[in-house]
Write a protein that holds these residues in place. Structure first.
Motif, PDB file in Angstrom:
ATOM      1  N   ARG A   1      -6.945  -9.091   2.856  1.00  0.00           N
ATOM      2  CA  ARG A   1      -7.175  -8.294   4.062  1.00  0.00           C
ATOM      3  C   ARG A   1      -8.278  -7.277   3.755  1.00  0.00           C
ATOM      4  O   ARG A   1      -8.140  -6.450   2.870  1.00  0.00           O
TER       5      ARG A   1
ATOM      6  N   ILE B   1      -1.291  -1.855  -0.246  1.00  0.00           N
ATOM      7  CA  ILE B   1      -0.786  -2.310   1.052  1.00  0.00           C
ATOM      8  C   ILE B   1       0.037  -1.219   1.725  1.00  0.00           C
ATOM      9  O   ILE B   1       0.067  -1.091   2.940  1.00  0.00           O
TER      10      ILE B   1
ATOM     11  N   GLU C   1      -2.859  -9.887   0.479  1.00  0.00           N
ATOM     12  CA  GLU C   1      -1.767  -9.924   1.454  1.00  0.00           C
ATOM     13  C   GLU C   1      -0.742 -10.998   1.098  1.00  0.00           C
ATOM     14  O   GLU C   1       0.449 -10.828   1.315  1.00  0.00           O
ATOM     15  N   ASP C   2      -1.232 -12.128   0.557  1.00  0.00           N
ATOM     16  CA  ASP C   2      -0.322 -13.216   0.201  1.00  0.00           C
ATOM     17  C   ASP C   2      -1.014 -14.112  -0.820  1.00  0.00           C
ATOM     18  O   ASP C   2      -2.235 -14.272  -0.798  1.00  0.00           O
TER      19      ASP C   2
ATOM     20  N   LEU D   1      -9.000 -10.987   8.027  1.00  0.00           N
ATOM     21  CA  LEU D   1      -8.319 -11.761   6.995  1.00  0.00           C
ATOM     22  C   LEU D   1      -9.305 -12.746   6.377  1.00  0.00           C
ATOM     23  O   LEU D   1     -10.011 -13.457   7.087  1.00  0.00           O
TER      24      LEU D   1
ATOM     25  N   ASP E   1       1.014  -2.064   7.864  1.00  0.00           N
ATOM     26  CA  ASP E   1       1.539  -3.420   8.023  1.00  0.00           C
ATOM     27  C   ASP E   1       0.503  -4.292   8.703  1.00  0.00           C
ATOM     28  O   ASP E   1      -0.078  -3.930   9.708  1.00  0.00           O
ATOM     29  N   PHE E   2       0.269  -5.495   8.144  1.00  0.00           N
ATOM     30  CA  PHE E   2      -0.745  -6.404   8.678  1.00  0.00           C
ATOM     31  C   PHE E   2      -0.185  -7.365   9.712  1.00  0.00           C
ATOM     32  O   PHE E   2      -0.909  -7.970  10.429  1.00  0.00           O
ATOM     33  N   HIS E   3       1.078  -7.561   9.705  1.00  0.00           N
ATOM     34  CA  HIS E   3       1.669  -8.640  10.500  1.00  0.00           C
ATOM     35  C   HIS E   3       1.880  -8.242  11.895  1.00  0.00           C
ATOM     36  O   HIS E   3       2.075  -7.534  12.571  1.00  0.00           O
TER      37      HIS E   3
END
Length: 176
Positions: free
Chosen positions: A142, A169, A132-133, A148, A174-176
């Motif tokens: 994720r 992804i 994810e980042d 997470l 969308d994870f946010h």
């Protein structure tokens, strides 16, 4: 009135600062180009650019000290004292420094990017997740169930990692 020696030192200082600004701009441009070519997000590119600026600033201070007549033995005394203190402090937080260094290495040579689904072959805690980042200290992964997981950068470079799916992804949402 300023003497001729100081005029020469000031002119040399201005020239060195201009060279510093040019080198910094060219290096930042190269880092941004490498980052965009590899699909690295802008926040991560900015972080590496800040690291570069700090290193170049210390080099600038060192060169400026020589311009103003500081002797090598004086600088070596200061640096040895500073490094002794920093060495003791960093020994206590070596894992943080290790993660930052790993983050820089990952910027230039990590074969996976944000959005890729990977499997980390850890014997104690194997992970299959989407990146994810990528941050300075850790990866944000994720899991399929939506949880997470943060994974330290220094460990990701020590473990075998398999790419399962590029840009997963988009498939997950969308994870946010």
């Amino acid at each position: 009135m300023v003497s001729e020696i100081y005029k020469t030192q000031l002119i040399n200082s201005v020239i060195i600062i201009i060279i510093f600004i040019i080198i910094r701009a060219l290096a930042r441009l190269a880092i941004r180009k490498i980052g965009h070519k590899r699909g690295v997000n802008d926040a991560r590119i900015g972080l590496i650019c800040r690291y570069l600026t700090v290193v170049l600033f210390f080099i600038l201070i060192l060169v400026e000290a020589f311009v103003f007549g500081v002797e090598v033995r004086d600088i070596s005394l200061v640096f040895s004292s500073v490094f002794a203190v920093i060495g003791i402090a960093l020994f206590a937080i070596w894992s943080i420094l290790s993660n930052i260094t790993s983050g820089i290495i990952m910027f230039f040579s990590f074969p996976y990017k944000v959005g890729d689904k990977i499997q980390i072959h850890d014997k104690d805690y194997p992970i299959e997740a989407i990146i994810e980042d990528i941050r300075a200290f850790q990866l944000h992964l994720r899991l399929d169930d939506g949880n997470l997981v943060t994974y330290p950068n220094n460990l990701i470079l020590q473990k075998a990692v398999t790419l399962i799916q590029k840009d997963a992804i988009e498939d997950f949402g969308d994870f946010h």
